[in-house]
Design a protein around this motif. Sequence first.
Motif, short mmCIF file in Angstrom:
data_model
loop_
_atom_site.label_atom_id
_atom_site.label_comp_id
_atom_site.label_asym_id
_atom_site.label_seq_id
_atom_site.Cartn_x
_atom_site.Cartn_y
_atom_site.Cartn_z
N CYS A 10 3.89 -34.93 -22.72
CA CYS A 10 3.22 -34.48 -21.31
C CYS A 10 2.04 -33.40 -21.82
O CYS A 10 2.54 -32.34 -22.42
N CYS A 38 2.85 -29.99 -19.74
CA CYS A 38 3.96 -29.09 -20.19
C CYS A 38 3.81 -28.78 -21.88
O CYS A 38 4.22 -28.01 -22.28
N LYS A 95 8.79 -35.27 -23.96
CA LYS A 95 10.07 -35.46 -22.70
C LYS A 95 10.50 -36.85 -23.17
O LYS A 95 9.88 -37.96 -23.47
N CYS A 139 5.85 -37.23 -15.74
CA CYS A 139 6.75 -36.17 -16.39
C CYS A 139 8.02 -35.77 -15.83
O CYS A 139 7.85 -35.50 -14.53
N CYS A 158 7.48 -31.81 -14.35
CA CYS A 158 6.39 -31.40 -13.85
C CYS A 158 5.72 -32.46 -12.92
O CYS A 158 4.84 -32.02 -12.09
N SER A 210 3.74 -34.67 -13.88
CA SER A 210 2.26 -35.38 -14.52
C SER A 210 2.47 -36.46 -14.73
O SER A 210 3.24 -36.93 -15.16
ZN LIG Z 1 5.24 -32.12 -17.70
#
Ligand SMILES: [Zn+2]
Length: 113
Positions: A73, A76, A80, A89, A92, A94
């Motif tokens: 990500c 972040c 992940k 993500c 978050c 994203s």
């Molecule tokens: Zn993220």
Amino acid sequence: MHEMALAEGIRGIVEDQARAQSFDRVTRLRLEIGAFAGVEKPALTFAFDVVMRGSPAEGADLVIIDLPGRAFCADCIEEKEIAGRLDPCPDCGSGRMMPSGGDDMRIKDMEVV
Ligand SMILES: [Zn+2]
């Protein structure tokens, strides 16, 4: 069928290993498959049984271990685990994710006699 080709690849590795390490039979083979590898497990299990006939792994148990998909990500700044290749993500939300693993398949280990 893609799975047939994969099984033939496994057979090649098994035969090379049997020669190199002089074992006669494989009783169990564990295979790691990434979530994005696009492998159909029932098809692979079927192909494995057919393709291994006459090889040291004839009749061996095929154990498939699922590996999660992974992506980096960009928000972040962290890797992940994700379930789908295009998933956002999980932390978050994203969409700026770069897949970093999960599209491979490899033999983890073999039990041999
Ligand atoms: Zn993220």
